[in-house]
Design an enzyme around this catalytic site. Structure first.
Site, PDB file in Angstrom:
ATOM      1  N   HIS A  78      33.238  35.982  42.363  1.00 14.87           N
ATOM      2  CA  HIS A  78      34.649  35.827  41.991  1.00 14.87           C
ATOM      3  C   HIS A  78      35.244  37.172  41.586  1.00 14.87           C
ATOM      4  O   HIS A  78      36.312  37.569  42.061  1.00 14.87           O
ATOM      5  CB  HIS A  78      34.763  34.812  40.849  1.00 14.87           C
ATOM      6  CG  HIS A  78      36.149  34.628  40.316  1.00 14.87           C
ATOM      7  ND1 HIS A  78      36.833  33.441  40.435  1.00 14.87           N
ATOM      8  CD2 HIS A  78      36.994  35.470  39.659  1.00 14.87           C
ATOM      9  CE1 HIS A  78      38.029  33.569  39.878  1.00 14.87           C
ATOM     10  NE2 HIS A  78      38.146  34.802  39.393  1.00 14.87           N
ATOM     11  N   GLU A  79      34.553  37.876  40.698  1.00 14.38           N
ATOM     12  CA  GLU A  79      35.068  39.167  40.222  1.00 14.38           C
ATOM     13  C   GLU A  79      34.962  40.241  41.300  1.00 14.38           C
ATOM     14  O   GLU A  79      35.860  41.070  41.442  1.00 14.38           O
ATOM     15  CB  GLU A  79      34.351  39.591  38.943  1.00 14.38           C
ATOM     16  CG  GLU A  79      34.481  38.612  37.782  1.00 14.38           C
ATOM     17  CD  GLU A  79      35.908  38.198  37.450  1.00 14.38           C
ATOM     18  OE1 GLU A  79      36.861  38.955  37.751  1.00 14.38           O
ATOM     19  OE2 GLU A  79      36.082  37.101  36.889  1.00 14.38           O
ATOM     20  N   HIS A  82      37.939  40.101  43.608  1.00 12.31           N
ATOM     21  CA  HIS A  82      39.143  40.769  43.102  1.00 12.31           C
ATOM     22  C   HIS A  82      39.133  42.251  43.464  1.00 12.31           C
ATOM     23  O   HIS A  82      40.148  42.803  43.903  1.00 12.31           O
ATOM     24  CB  HIS A  82      39.250  40.622  41.583  1.00 12.31           C
ATOM     25  CG  HIS A  82      39.684  39.271  41.128  1.00 12.31           C
ATOM     26  ND1 HIS A  82      40.886  38.699  41.489  1.00 12.31           N
ATOM     27  CD2 HIS A  82      39.070  38.362  40.324  1.00 12.31           C
ATOM     28  CE1 HIS A  82      40.993  37.509  40.930  1.00 12.31           C
ATOM     29  NE2 HIS A  82      39.901  37.274  40.220  1.00 12.31           N
TER      30      HIS A  82
END
Length: 165
Positions: A78-79, A82
């Site tokens: 998820h990170e 980004h």
């Protein structure tokens, strides 16, 4: 459990997942994006944050310890997504279509905006609020925004405005 001492095996599992997903993204995108800096300094109820300018991922060590497998499977990609979206597209909406595409099509991970981890060990003071369908716990920050008249919060289920209990 307030400790931030992480067993080396968990740190290694995090790094393996990061390297695996970064290699997968570089292969699919035909790029050679660098490995981001990784730290275990995230606090509070956030599982992690991606810092674009410093190209860094900060993970919550308490939530990682308590939810190791799910955390590594979901939060690390998820990170990373980004950071990859920022490198690939520039500044766009944090959980917009580019991020969703990066998560699902490139990294092969379901695109979920929030985690479902138990937060009791990391939650500080909360304030009870109600709507017509349930009780909610607002953080100190959100409670203070309500008190100052700066914010109004609504239930995501029934849509009713939350009121202090």
């Amino acid at each position: 459990m307030k400790t931030s001492r992480l067993p080396i095996a968990i740190q290694q599992a995090v790094m393996r997942r990061l390297w695996e997903k970064l290699a997968q993204a570089n292969l699919k995108l035909g790029r050679n994006y660098p490995e981001p800096k990784l730290s275990y300094t995230q606090r509070g109820t956030s599982a992690g944050t991606a810092w674009l300018e410093s190209y860094e991922i900060r993970l919550n060590p308490v939530l990682l310890l308590e939810n190791s497998e799910a955390f590594i499977e979901e939060v690390v990609p998820h990170e990373l997504a980004h950071l990859l979206v920022w490198k690939h597209f520039g500044r766009v909406a944090p959980h917009g279509k580019e991020w969703k595409w990066m998560m699902e099509s490139v990294l092969g991970v379901p695109a979920r905006r929030t985690h479902q981890f138990e937060l009791q060990s990391v939650r500080r003071n909360t304030f009870p609020y109600r709507c017509k369908c349930q009780e909610h716990q607002l953080t100190v920050r959100r409670h203070n925004r309500v008190v100052r008249g700066e914010a109004v919060y609504r239930c995501v289920h029934c849509g009713e405005q939350l009121t202090a209990k």
